[in-house]
Enzyme design. Structure first.
Site, PDB file in Angstrom:
ATOM      1  N   GLU A 175       3.787   1.651  14.404  1.00 39.84           N
ATOM      2  CA  GLU A 175       3.898   3.117  14.524  1.00 39.84           C
ATOM      3  C   GLU A 175       4.405   3.722  13.220  1.00 39.84           C
ATOM      4  O   GLU A 175       5.396   4.467  13.205  1.00 39.84           O
ATOM      5  CB  GLU A 175       4.778   3.510  15.723  1.00 39.84           C
ATOM      6  CG  GLU A 175       4.190   3.049  17.041  1.00 39.84           C
ATOM      7  CD  GLU A 175       4.767   3.724  18.285  1.00 39.84           C
ATOM      8  OE1 GLU A 175       5.783   4.423  18.173  1.00 39.84           O
ATOM      9  OE2 GLU A 175       4.177   3.550  19.365  1.00 39.84           O
ATOM     10  N   GLU A 299       0.286  -1.626  22.586  1.00 42.25           N
ATOM     11  CA  GLU A 299       1.279  -1.016  23.492  1.00 42.25           C
ATOM     12  C   GLU A 299       0.534  -0.107  24.457  1.00 42.25           C
ATOM     13  O   GLU A 299      -0.132   0.850  24.033  1.00 42.25           O
ATOM     14  CB  GLU A 299       2.330  -0.210  22.717  1.00 42.25           C
ATOM     15  CG  GLU A 299       3.247  -1.105  21.906  1.00 42.25           C
ATOM     16  CD  GLU A 299       4.420  -0.380  21.256  1.00 42.25           C
ATOM     17  OE1 GLU A 299       4.868   0.655  21.798  1.00 42.25           O
ATOM     18  OE2 GLU A 299       4.883  -0.855  20.202  1.00 42.25           O
TER      19      GLU A 299
HETATM   20  O1  AHR Z   1       7.743   0.240  23.830  1.00 37.70           O
HETATM   21  C1  AHR Z   1       8.757   1.102  23.452  1.00 37.70           C
HETATM   22  C2  AHR Z   1       8.478   1.796  22.122  1.00 37.70           C
HETATM   23  O2  AHR Z   1       7.368   2.612  22.238  1.00 37.70           O
HETATM   24  C3  AHR Z   1       8.143   0.904  20.963  1.00 37.70           C
HETATM   25  O3  AHR Z   1       9.262   0.387  20.346  1.00 37.70           O
HETATM   26  C4  AHR Z   1       7.423   1.816  20.038  1.00 37.70           C
HETATM   27  O4  AHR Z   1       6.478   1.150  19.243  1.00 37.70           O
HETATM   28  C5  AHR Z   1       6.783   2.828  20.981  1.00 37.70           C
HETATM   29  O5  AHR Z   1       7.040   4.125  20.584  1.00 37.70           O
END
Ligand code: AHR
Length: 492
Positions: A175, A299
Site C-alpha cells: 500500500e 488483501e
Molecule cells: O489488513 C489490515 C490492513 O489493511 C493492512 O495492514 C493494510 O495493508 C490494509 O490497509
C-alpha cells in the site's frame, strides 16, 4: 422455490486455478501472530517450537498453499534484522500502525519459515520499501536464499539454519499509495524498479516479484504501473479491496448485528470484485496481452467495526454465515478470473478482520469462512471451466446464486452459493463436454447471523449433501437459502 440454471462447458477451459488463490495473510496486528499463531516454546498450549499445533493442523486441512507476512502496513516499518538471533536480545519496537503496542520481535524470519514448513505452504514476504533501504531488502533475500559464502549466509548459519530456504513470492512494499509511504504512482514505480533490481536470484532460487498495485478502483494507479513495469521487472501486481458494509470507514457496521438490507448491501459491495478484476484486467491487457504479469489480490475480505470491548487497533471481529457467503462469492470470482489472478490472500488468517480461525487462550474456533475454504479446496490446481449462472435477483440487489466449476483428474468440482435469505433454489447444472455419472457433495447451511464461538464452536459446520441426482448429463440438487454447496461430479 426459485429455479437456477447453471450451464457448464468442460471443454471451454479458462485456465488453471492457481492453488495460491486460496492463500491467507498474516500480519503483526492484534492477536494474529502473537497468541493466534505463535505462543512461544514455554506456553502450556501445545506447540512446536512456539507455533500452535492446532493452527498448523487446521491450515493443513484446508491445504493452505501460501501465507503472506509480516504485513500489511507493518511490513513497511519492519526491519528484519530485529527479528533474528537470540530472542532475549532482539530489539523491541512500537507497532505504530496497530495499537502502539510493543513488538518484541520474538516471531521473525526463522519462525515464519518454520511455520510455513510445518504447514507445508509457500512463504510470501512483504518487503519494506516505505521506510527501509534497498540494501536491507537485498540482504534479506541473501540471508534467506543464498547457499554460498557471504556475510548474510554466514549470519543465517550462526543463527542455526545451515541450508537456505526457498522463497518465491516477494512483495516490494505494501500500500505504498497509503501507509507504505503515501507515494504517487509515478514515484513508486521508479522506486519499485530500483528496489527490485537488487533482489537477486541466488543458488537456483527464483523470485516472483510483486509490485504494489491499486487500492480498489484506482484505475490510474494500475495504468501508471503497467506503463512502467516490463514483465522483466515484475511478475505480479497486487490489488487490495475490502468489503465495508456501510461504505463509511468511521462506522463500518457490526460483524454480527445487521439487518437483511445491510446484508444485501454487503453482498452487493463484495461482488464489486468482479468489476475490479475485469477493469484492472483490461488495463493490464493493453500493456501485457500475453498476461505475463499476474494480479495478486493479497488483501480482501470484510472489514467491520471491532467487537465491543476489544482494542480498536487490533481489528478483532466475529464471523458469521454472511462472511461465508462473501468468501464463497469472492472465491468463485477468482476461479473464473484465473487467467489473470494468480494469487489471493484473505485478510487475515487468525483473529483479525475476516479471520479464518479465531483463538482464545488454548481454545480455537473454525469460522464459517474457514469452512468455505474447506469446501472449495478441490478447486486448487484444477482447470477452471466455462460456467454461466441463470439466476433470480435476491433482495432486489444481487444475483441469488454464484457458482464456479473446475475439473481435475476427471472429477468436476462445482461450488454454489445461494445468497438469498428467502428462497431455496432448485439447481439444474447442464454440463457439456463431460459425461456426468454420479455426484455427491458437502453443504454449509445456517441462518445468516449464525457463528461459531468458544461456547458453541460447532454451530456452523459442513454436513454431507447427498440429495443430488444425475440424469442425461444434468446434475440436479436444491441449495437452501443462505448456504454454500460443493458438489463433486464423477465422469464416466
Ligand atoms: O489488513 C489490515 C490492513 O489493511 C493492512 O495492514 C493494510 O495493508 C490494509 O490497509
Amino acid at each position: 422455490m426459485e429455479k437456477t440454471g447453471i450451464y457448464i462447458n468442460a471443454k471451454d477451459i479458462k485456465g488453471r486455478i492457481a492453488p495460491q488463490i486460496y492463500g491467507n495473510f498474516s500480519e503483526h496486528l492484534g492477536r494474529c501472530i502473537y497468541e493466534g499463531i505463535y505462543v512461544g516454546e514455554n506456553s502450556a498450549i501445545p506447540n512446536t517450537r512456539g507455533i500452535r499445533n492446532d493452527i498448523v493442523k487446521a491450515f493443513q486441512n484446508i491445504k493452505l498453499p501460501v501465507l503472506r507476512w509480516p504485513g500489511g502496513c507493518f511490513a513497511d516499518e519492519y526491519h528484519w534484522k530485529d527479528g533474528i538471533g537470540e530472542k532475549s536480545s532482539r530489539k523491541k519496537m512500537i507497532n505504530t500502525n496497530w495499537g502502539g503496542v510493543v513488538e518484541d520481535n520474538s516471531f521473525g524470519t526463522h519462525e515464519f519459515f518454520d511455520l510455513c514448513e510445518q504447514i507445508g505452504c509457500e512463504p510470501y514476504l512483504a518487503g519494506n520499501l516505505g521506510s527501509g533501504t534497498v540494501n536491507e531488502l537485498a540482504e534479506w533475500i541473501e540471508y534467506i536464499t543464498f547457499d554460498g559464502v557471504s556475510p548474510m549466509a554466514q549470519l543465517r548459519r550462526e543463527n542455526g539454519r545451515e541450508k537456505p530456504w526457498r522463497l518465491k513470492y516477494l512483495g516490494i512494499g505494501n500500500e505504498n499509495w497509503g501507509c507504505g509511504g503515501n507515494m504517487r504512482a509515478e514515484y513508486y514505480a521508479d522506486e519499485y524498479r530500483r528496489y527490485q533490481s537488487f533482489c537477486k536470484d541466488f543458488s537456483g532460487n527464483r523470485l516472483f516479484k510483486i509490485a504494489c498495485g491499486p487500492n480498489a478502483d484506482d484505475w490510474g494507479w494500475t495504468e501508471v504501473m503497467m506503463k512502467n513495469l516490463g514483465s522483466w521487472h515484475a511478475q505480479g501486481l497486487s490489488l487490495h479491496y475490502y468489503t465495508v458494509p456501510s461504505g463509511n470507514w468511521d462506522k463500518k457496521g457490526s460483524a454480527r448485528d445487521f439487518t437483511d438490507e445491510e446484508y444485501y448491501e454487503t453482498m452487493r459491495k463484495t461482488l464489486y470484485m468482479e468489476t475490479l478484476l475485469t477493469r484492472h484486467g483490461q488495463i493490464m491487457d493493453r500493456y501485457d496481452p500475453d498476461r505475463r504479469i499476474g494480479l495478486v489480490v493479497d488483501e480482501w475480505g470484510c472489514w467491520y467495526d471491532v467487537e465491543e470491548g476489544t482494542h480498536p487497533g487490533f481489528l478483532y471481529q466475529q464471523n458469521t454465515m454472511r462472511d461465508a457467503l462473501v468468501a464463497a462469492c469472492n472465491l468463485n470470482i477468482f476461479n473464473s478470473h484465473c487467467d489473470r489472478v494468480v494469487m489471493a490472500n484473505i485478510a487475515q488468517a487468525v483473529n483479525v478482520l475476516q479471520a479464518v480461525i479465531l483463538t482464545e487462550g488454548a481454545g480455537m474456533v473454525l469460522t464459517p469462512t474457514y469452512h468455505v475454504f474447506d469446501l472449495y479446496k478441490e478447486h486448487q490446481g484444477a482447470q477452471s471451466v466455462y460456467c454461466y449462472t441463470d439466476t433470480a435477483q435476491a433482495g432486489g440487489k444481487i444475483p441469488a446464486v454464484s457458482a464456479s466449476a473446475s475439473v481435475k483428474d476427471g472429477v468436476m468440482t462445482l461450488t454454489v452459493a445461494n445468497c438469498s435469505l428467502e428462497e431455496d433454489t432448485e439447481i439444474t447444472a447442464d454440463i457439456a463436454g463431460f459425461d456426468a455419472l454420479s455426484a455427491d457433495g458437502r453443504l454449509l447451511c445456517a441462518p445468516i447471523k449464525a457463528l461459531n464461538d468458544f461456547d458453541s464452536p460447532q454451530n456452523v459446520v459442513i454436513k454431507p449433501f447427498t440429495d443430488i441426482s444425475t440424469v442425461d448429463g444434468k446434475v440436479k440438487f436444491t441449495v437452501p437459502s443462505c448456504a454454500v454447496a460443493a458438489v463433486t461430479v464423477k465422469g464416466k
